[in-house]
Design a protein around this motif. Structure first.
Motif, PDB file in Angstrom:
ATOM      1  N   GLN A   1       0.892  -1.223   0.042  1.00  0.00           N
ATOM      2  CA  GLN A   1      -0.033  -0.158   0.180  1.00  0.00           C
ATOM      3  C   GLN A   1       0.733   1.379   0.026  1.00  0.00           C
ATOM      4  OE1 GLN A   1      -2.536  -0.663   3.689  1.00  0.00           O
ATOM      5  NE2 GLN A   1      -4.130  -1.469   2.263  1.00  0.00           N
ATOM      6  N   VAL A   2       1.901   1.332   0.675  1.00  0.00           N
ATOM      7  CA  VAL A   2       2.782   2.522   0.731  1.00  0.00           C
ATOM      8  C   VAL A   2       3.374   2.872  -0.644  1.00  0.00           C
ATOM      9  CG1 VAL A   2       4.539   3.401   1.752  1.00  0.00           C
ATOM     10  CG2 VAL A   2       3.264   2.349   3.319  1.00  0.00           C
ATOM     11  N   PRO A   3       3.364   4.010  -1.177  1.00  0.00           N
ATOM     12  CA  PRO A   3       3.694   4.292  -2.396  1.00  0.00           C
ATOM     13  C   PRO A   3       5.314   4.246  -2.687  1.00  0.00           C
ATOM     14  CG  PRO A   3       3.020   6.200  -1.418  1.00  0.00           C
ATOM     15  CD  PRO A   3       2.476   5.144  -0.620  1.00  0.00           C
ATOM     16  N   LYS A   4       5.777   4.238  -3.834  1.00  0.00           N
ATOM     17  CA  LYS A   4       7.428   4.080  -3.953  1.00  0.00           C
ATOM     18  C   LYS A   4       7.864   5.447  -3.612  1.00  0.00           C
ATOM     19  CE  LYS A   4      11.008   2.704  -7.205  1.00  0.00           C
ATOM     20  NZ  LYS A   4      11.624   1.970  -6.527  1.00  0.00           N
ATOM     21  N   GLY A   5       8.933   5.449  -2.922  1.00  0.00           N
ATOM     22  CA  GLY A   5       9.561   6.624  -2.429  1.00  0.00           C
ATOM     23  C   GLY A   5       8.890   7.581  -1.313  1.00  0.00           C
ATOM     24  N   ALA A   6       8.158   6.533  -0.702  1.00  0.00           N
ATOM     25  CA  ALA A   6       7.394   7.458   0.510  1.00  0.00           C
ATOM     26  C   ALA A   6       8.162   7.834   1.466  1.00  0.00           C
ATOM     27  CB  ALA A   6       6.194   6.504   0.806  1.00  0.00           C
ATOM     28  N   ASN A   7       7.760   8.992   2.193  1.00  0.00           N
ATOM     29  CA  ASN A   7       8.035   9.577   3.279  1.00  0.00           C
ATOM     30  C   ASN A   7       7.136   9.109   4.337  1.00  0.00           C
ATOM     31  OD1 ASN A   7      10.080  10.925   2.179  1.00  0.00           O
ATOM     32  ND2 ASN A   7       9.009  12.933   2.127  1.00  0.00           N
ATOM     33  N   VAL A   8       7.629   8.580   5.409  1.00  0.00           N
ATOM     34  CA  VAL A   8       6.797   8.084   6.575  1.00  0.00           C
ATOM     35  C   VAL A   8       7.315   8.612   7.994  1.00  0.00           C
ATOM     36  CG1 VAL A   8       6.370   6.084   5.257  1.00  0.00           C
ATOM     37  CG2 VAL A   8       8.053   5.875   7.083  1.00  0.00           C
ATOM     38  N   VAL A   9       6.403   8.623   9.002  1.00  0.00           N
ATOM     39  CA  VAL A   9       6.638   8.976  10.231  1.00  0.00           C
ATOM     40  C   VAL A   9       6.504   7.604  11.126  1.00  0.00           C
ATOM     41  CG1 VAL A   9       6.691  11.212  10.086  1.00  0.00           C
ATOM     42  CG2 VAL A   9       4.559   9.954  10.745  1.00  0.00           C
ATOM     43  N   VAL A  10       7.225   7.538  12.357  1.00  0.00           N
ATOM     44  CA  VAL A  10       7.006   6.504  13.027  1.00  0.00           C
ATOM     45  C   VAL A  10       6.624   6.721  14.684  1.00  0.00           C
ATOM     46  CG1 VAL A  10       8.262   4.195  13.664  1.00  0.00           C
ATOM     47  CG2 VAL A  10       8.611   4.891  11.513  1.00  0.00           C
ATOM     48  N   LEU A  11       5.844   6.239  15.070  1.00  0.00           N
ATOM     49  CA  LEU A  11       5.691   6.383  16.719  1.00  0.00           C
ATOM     50  C   LEU A  11       5.808   5.282  17.227  1.00  0.00           C
ATOM     51  CD1 LEU A  11       2.352   8.688  16.006  1.00  0.00           C
ATOM     52  CD2 LEU A  11       4.326   9.442  17.171  1.00  0.00           C
ATOM     53  N   ASN A  12       6.584   5.317  18.288  1.00  0.00           N
ATOM     54  CA  ASN A  12       6.979   4.273  19.186  1.00  0.00           C
ATOM     55  C   ASN A  12       6.488   4.147  20.517  1.00  0.00           C
ATOM     56  OD1 ASN A  12       8.688   2.877  17.229  1.00  0.00           O
ATOM     57  ND2 ASN A  12      10.299   4.403  17.471  1.00  0.00           N
TER      58      ASN A  12
ATOM     59  N   PRO B   1      13.589  -0.319   0.967  1.00  0.00           N
ATOM     60  CA  PRO B   1      14.761   0.632   1.154  1.00  0.00           C
ATOM     61  C   PRO B   1      14.519   1.886   0.329  1.00  0.00           C
ATOM     62  CG  PRO B   1      15.450  -1.024  -0.615  1.00  0.00           C
ATOM     63  CD  PRO B   1      14.104  -1.467   0.197  1.00  0.00           C
ATOM     64  N   ASP B   2      13.422   2.134  -0.484  1.00  0.00           N
ATOM     65  CA  ASP B   2      12.954   3.115  -1.059  1.00  0.00           C
ATOM     66  C   ASP B   2      12.284   4.174  -0.118  1.00  0.00           C
ATOM     67  OD1 ASP B   2      10.903   1.030  -1.487  1.00  0.00           O
ATOM     68  OD2 ASP B   2       9.591   2.852  -1.895  1.00  0.00           O
ATOM     69  N   VAL B   3      11.764   3.777   1.061  1.00  0.00           N
ATOM     70  CA  VAL B   3      11.037   4.367   1.964  1.00  0.00           C
ATOM     71  C   VAL B   3      11.978   5.005   2.738  1.00  0.00           C
ATOM     72  CG1 VAL B   3       9.276   4.319   3.860  1.00  0.00           C
ATOM     73  CG2 VAL B   3       8.933   2.849   1.907  1.00  0.00           C
ATOM     74  N   THR B   4      11.568   6.324   2.976  1.00  0.00           N
ATOM     75  CA  THR B   4      12.541   7.259   3.881  1.00  0.00           C
ATOM     76  C   THR B   4      11.493   7.639   5.215  1.00  0.00           C
ATOM     77  OG1 THR B   4      13.580   8.515   2.143  1.00  0.00           O
ATOM     78  CG2 THR B   4      13.653   9.373   4.216  1.00  0.00           C
ATOM     79  N   ILE B   5      12.175   7.562   6.314  1.00  0.00           N
ATOM     80  CA  ILE B   5      11.710   7.791   7.657  1.00  0.00           C
ATOM     81  C   ILE B   5      11.806   9.298   8.031  1.00  0.00           C
ATOM     82  CG2 ILE B   5      11.648   7.567  10.223  1.00  0.00           C
ATOM     83  CD1 ILE B   5      12.359   4.388   9.558  1.00  0.00           C
ATOM     84  N   VAL B   6      11.121  10.112   7.696  1.00  0.00           N
ATOM     85  CA  VAL B   6      11.342  11.617   8.036  1.00  0.00           C
ATOM     86  C   VAL B   6      11.178  12.186   9.501  1.00  0.00           C
ATOM     87  CG1 VAL B   6      10.754  12.176   5.566  1.00  0.00           C
ATOM     88  CG2 VAL B   6       8.974  12.161   7.358  1.00  0.00           C
ATOM     89  N   GLY B   7      10.344  11.041  10.273  1.00  0.00           N
ATOM     90  CA  GLY B   7      10.414  11.515  11.678  1.00  0.00           C
ATOM     91  C   GLY B   7      10.167  10.170  12.567  1.00  0.00           C
ATOM     92  N   GLU B   8      11.024   9.819  13.656  1.00  0.00           N
ATOM     93  CA  GLU B   8      10.576   8.896  14.538  1.00  0.00           C
ATOM     94  C   GLU B   8      10.973   9.307  15.849  1.00  0.00           C
ATOM     95  OE1 GLU B   8      11.780   4.074  15.100  1.00  0.00           O
ATOM     96  OE2 GLU B   8      12.726   5.169  13.647  1.00  0.00           O
ATOM     97  N   GLN B   9       9.924   9.044  16.656  1.00  0.00           N
ATOM     98  CA  GLN B   9      10.167   9.368  18.299  1.00  0.00           C
ATOM     99  C   GLN B   9       9.212   8.503  18.927  1.00  0.00           C
ATOM    100  OE1 GLN B   9      11.896  11.476  19.798  1.00  0.00           O
ATOM    101  NE2 GLN B   9      12.882  12.478  17.763  1.00  0.00           N
ATOM    102  N   ILE B  10       9.693   8.444  20.310  1.00  0.00           N
ATOM    103  CA  ILE B  10       8.833   7.785  21.183  1.00  0.00           C
ATOM    104  C   ILE B  10       7.807   8.629  21.974  1.00  0.00           C
ATOM    105  CG2 ILE B  10       8.956   6.769  23.656  1.00  0.00           C
ATOM    106  CD1 ILE B  10      11.971   6.447  22.893  1.00  0.00           C
ATOM    107  N   ALA B  11       6.505   8.153  21.835  1.00  0.00           N
ATOM    108  CA  ALA B  11       5.353   8.899  22.325  1.00  0.00           C
ATOM    109  C   ALA B  11       4.638   7.996  23.287  1.00  0.00           C
ATOM    110  CB  ALA B  11       4.436   9.019  20.880  1.00  0.00           C
ATOM    111  N   ASN B  12       5.317   6.908  23.750  1.00  0.00           N
ATOM    112  CA  ASN B  12       4.840   6.344  25.112  1.00  0.00           C
ATOM    113  C   ASN B  12       3.346   5.879  25.126  1.00  0.00           C
ATOM    114  OD1 ASN B  12       7.245   6.700  26.750  1.00  0.00           O
ATOM    115  ND2 ASN B  12       6.978   8.705  26.449  1.00  0.00           N
ATOM    116  N   TRP B  13       2.879   5.578  23.802  1.00  0.00           N
ATOM    117  CA  TRP B  13       1.417   4.951  23.774  1.00  0.00           C
ATOM    118  C   TRP B  13       0.503   6.089  24.139  1.00  0.00           C
ATOM    119  CZ3 TRP B  13       2.654   0.700  21.992  1.00  0.00           C
ATOM    120  CH2 TRP B  13       3.427  -0.236  22.793  1.00  0.00           C
ATOM    121  N   ASN B  14       0.915   7.639  24.004  1.00  0.00           N
ATOM    122  CA  ASN B  14       0.329   8.625  24.547  1.00  0.00           C
ATOM    123  C   ASN B  14      -0.569   9.381  23.173  1.00  0.00           C
ATOM    124  OD1 ASN B  14      -0.062  11.565  25.482  1.00  0.00           O
ATOM    125  ND2 ASN B  14      -0.313  10.291  27.078  1.00  0.00           N
ATOM    126  N   LYS B  15      -1.901   9.834  23.140  1.00  0.00           N
ATOM    127  CA  LYS B  15      -2.321  10.553  22.190  1.00  0.00           C
ATOM    128  C   LYS B  15      -1.707  11.688  22.169  1.00  0.00           C
ATOM    129  CE  LYS B  15      -6.754  11.561  19.909  1.00  0.00           C
ATOM    130  NZ  LYS B  15      -8.254  11.207  20.211  1.00  0.00           N
TER     131      LYS B  15
END
Length: 319
Positions: free
Chosen positions: A149-160, A184-198
């Motif tokens: 589903q994620v498009p080629k060359g996508a930018n994604v963010v990750v919440l841990n 490997p074409d996907v770029t993580i432009v932001g990744e942080q710990i959010a502690n399960w918190n909205k």
């Protein structure tokens, strides 16, 4: 003298009977279970705690008391120690950080009290039981779908989730193995710990939106953080097609999927966890079993089947 001795013995006997009667009345044939939630402000933790209380109503010989760990290791550990001192018959621990709670769970076992860890289990404690789900597979269900589903060359963010938490770490490892290593074409432009918190997820997403003109997907280790990130972009046309993946299948998440705002989640049913927690507790308390480890299933929830999960939450009174 003889009369005094008779009176003294009668008084002692009456006192013994009063003490014995008091103990019987205090216990009243009911097992006392302490349920220590990691944080009632966490939507899944609250869902699970409420489900445990409701499930306990099916067991007339079990009384559950819920304690709020407030997302603090010190608070959770203190609550475990207090439950030991207060001689609960069983203590169910939903860890904030499994390794921080490990020595306190071991104290429960050492005190001769039934110890059950859940969401996430603390493995390797001799004499302790657990009820949980496989967090690696929970995330893998989403990651394998995202591959297509994620498009080629996508930018994604990750919440841990919180570091050291079994579910948080295993889900992130699963995304790494099942998605990022294969895309490997996907770029993580932001990744942080959010502690399960909205709220923490909302704050992070605000920063990421300001720093990036394009974010194609939100990869979150739970629904609560995914919902927070989506709240920030829901009225922003630049992100109208953003994909979003979570885990838990909360009432909020299934409504977001129904509305087309969230892509999918993996159900970690608090109802199923609660059902198994009470069943396991009762078997251990009544001596039917000495130790048990149980896992629940982790089905995909998406637009194709979301209606059945909305109905599930409606039947349970969550919607």
């Amino acid at each position: 003298m003889k009369r005094f001795l008779v009176v003294f013995l009668l008084v002692c006997l009456a006192g013994f009977q009063l003490f014995a009667g008091g103990q019987k009345q205090e216990d009243d044939g009911v097992y006392k279970v302490a349920y220590i939630a990691r944080a009632q402000a966490d939507s899944f933790a609250a869902w699970l705690a409420n489900s445990v209380v409701e499930e306990a109503e099916k067991y007339p010989d079990v009384e559950v008391k819920v304690f709020d760990g407030q997302a603090s290791d010190d608070k959770v550990n203190s609550l475990i120690e207090n439950a030991i001192v207060n001689q609960f018959d069983a203590i169910i621990i939903q860890p904030n950080n499994g390794e921080s709670q490990r020595p306190y769970a071991e104290k429960v076992v050492d005190a001769g009290i039934i110890c059950i860890t859940t969401n996430a289990r603390i493995s390797g404690i001799a004499g302790a039981s657990s009820v949980d789900a496989d967090p690696f597979e929970q995330a893998a269900v989403q990651a394998r779908t995202a591959l297509k589903q994620v498009p080629k060359g996508a930018n994604v963010v990750v919440l841990n989730g919180p570091p050291g938490n079994f579910h948080a770490d295993a889900r992130r490892e699963s995304w790494e193995n099942e998605f990022f290593a294969k895309r490997p074409d996907v770029t993580i432009v932001g990744e942080q710990i959010a502690n399960w918190n909205k709220d923490e997820a909302m704050s992070l997403m605000e920063d990421w939106v300001q720093a990036n003109d394009r974010i194609d997907a939100i990869i979150s280790m739970n629904d609560n953080m995914a919902a927070g990130a989506l709240e920030i972009v829901k009225d922003n046309s630049k992100f109208s097609n953003i994909l979003s993946y979570g885990v838990d299948g909360t009432a909020e998440a299934v409504l977001l999927i129904k509305d087309g705002l969230m892509t999918s989640t993996t159900l970690q049913s608090a109802y199923a966890l609660a059902e198994n927690l009470l069943s396991v507790s009762h078997k251990l308390l009544t001596g039917q079993e000495e130790q048990l480890d149980v896992d629940i299933d982790c089905p995909m929830v998406n637009k194709d089947n979301v209606d059945q999960y909305i109905e599930m939450h409606k039947r349970a009174g969550a919607l």
